[in-house]
Write a protein that holds these residues in place. Sequence first.
Motif, PDB file in Angstrom:
ATOM      1  N   GLY A  93      -1.082  12.810  -0.431  1.00  0.00           N
ATOM      2  CA  GLY A  93      -2.219  11.892  -0.806  1.00  0.00           C
ATOM      3  C   GLY A  93      -3.787  12.522  -0.136  1.00  0.00           C
ATOM      4  O   GLY A  93      -3.850  13.490   0.199  1.00  0.00           O
ATOM      5  N   SER A  95      -2.316   3.603   2.226  1.00  0.00           N
ATOM      6  CA  SER A  95      -1.081   3.432   2.642  1.00  0.00           C
ATOM      7  C   SER A  95      -0.360   2.938   3.380  1.00  0.00           C
ATOM      8  O   SER A  95      -0.764   3.852   4.706  1.00  0.00           O
ATOM      9  CB  SER A  95      -0.932   4.521   1.812  1.00  0.00           C
ATOM     10  N   GLY A 128       0.970  -1.176  -0.389  1.00  0.00           N
ATOM     11  CA  GLY A 128      -0.472   0.294   0.003  1.00  0.00           C
ATOM     12  C   GLY A 128       0.668   1.516  -0.103  1.00  0.00           C
ATOM     13  O   GLY A 128       0.849   2.067   0.906  1.00  0.00           O
ATOM     14  N   THR A 129       1.557   1.291  -0.935  1.00  0.00           N
ATOM     15  CA  THR A 129       2.499   2.774  -0.391  1.00  0.00           C
ATOM     16  C   THR A 129       1.524   3.424  -1.918  1.00  0.00           C
ATOM     17  O   THR A 129       1.779   3.092  -3.015  1.00  0.00           O
ATOM     18  CB  THR A 129       4.349   2.018  -1.655  1.00  0.00           C
ATOM     19  N   LEU A 130       2.029   4.890  -1.184  1.00  0.00           N
ATOM     20  CA  LEU A 130       1.363   6.125  -2.003  1.00  0.00           C
ATOM     21  C   LEU A 130       2.631   7.077  -2.568  1.00  0.00           C
ATOM     22  O   LEU A 130       3.622   7.023  -1.994  1.00  0.00           O
ATOM     23  CB  LEU A 130       0.706   7.116  -0.845  1.00  0.00           C
ATOM     24  N   THR A 152      -3.955   4.772  -4.997  1.00  0.00           N
ATOM     25  CA  THR A 152      -3.715   4.265  -3.009  1.00  0.00           C
ATOM     26  C   THR A 152      -3.520   5.591  -2.009  1.00  0.00           C
ATOM     27  O   THR A 152      -2.764   6.204  -2.348  1.00  0.00           O
ATOM     28  CB  THR A 152      -2.802   3.153  -3.207  1.00  0.00           C
ATOM     29  N   ARG A 153      -4.693   4.942  -1.064  1.00  0.00           N
ATOM     30  CA  ARG A 153      -4.433   6.559  -0.225  1.00  0.00           C
ATOM     31  C   ARG A 153      -4.810   5.656   1.353  1.00  0.00           C
ATOM     32  O   ARG A 153      -3.653   5.904   1.536  1.00  0.00           O
ATOM     33  CB  ARG A 153      -4.857   7.806  -0.434  1.00  0.00           C
ATOM     34  N   ILE A 182       0.479  11.223   5.277  1.00  0.00           N
ATOM     35  CA  ILE A 182       0.308  10.451   4.041  1.00  0.00           C
ATOM     36  C   ILE A 182      -0.380  11.873   3.330  1.00  0.00           C
ATOM     37  O   ILE A 182      -0.053  11.998   2.506  1.00  0.00           O
ATOM     38  CB  ILE A 182      -0.452   9.993   4.182  1.00  0.00           C
TER      39      ILE A 182
END
Length: 208
Positions: A208, A128, A3-5, A124-125, A203
């Motif tokens: 994000g 993340s 789950g990488t932003l 993705t957020r 994030i």
Amino acid sequence: MSGTLRVHWAITPKTAPRPLINCNRCGTVKAYCCSGKFRVNANGKRIDVWLIYRCVDCDNSWNFGILERCNRRDIEPALLAALESNDPALARRHAFDVIALRNRVGHVEEFPDVAVHKQRLGDTRESSTGLELQLRLEMPTSLRLDRLLANELGVSRSRLQALEERRLLIVDPEGAKALRKPARQGTTIRIDLAGEPDREHIILAAGG
């Protein structure tokens, strides 16, 4: 990291470097600011071009050489037109050429203030647990990477250093004391935030 932003940071320096020159009016070394104006001098088929700078205190002028004794035929018509019309983008490009300024005068005052435009890559957020920051610099900056990250993410530089020591923050391309060096074009920073209590705040600050 799952789950990488991924976020693209476009970094633009705000203040052009200022050469430090011995001003013959003030009688001491002074900072000179770019006027945004070119001086184009034609002598037959030969053309000289300078970017004009002004003393911050007395407005005395200093000319930063751009072209010297160039044959008109060797200069692209569009470039010559831009020089003669004081094109702002062209003046800005030369004003931020700190390497050329240093080669000419030796001592240059640099400023670390930048504007950062953040663009999220992908959707993705909420899920993340990590960040991947891709840096793109319009022009070189003297702003240290740790200061940039601290300012934009809302965390301390000591915390960034601790994350790096735990291998939760990785700078690519990696180098000795990468966080303490100026931000560079093409750098990617990966941060594992899985165990951080303020993960959502970071994030969001990242873009994000």
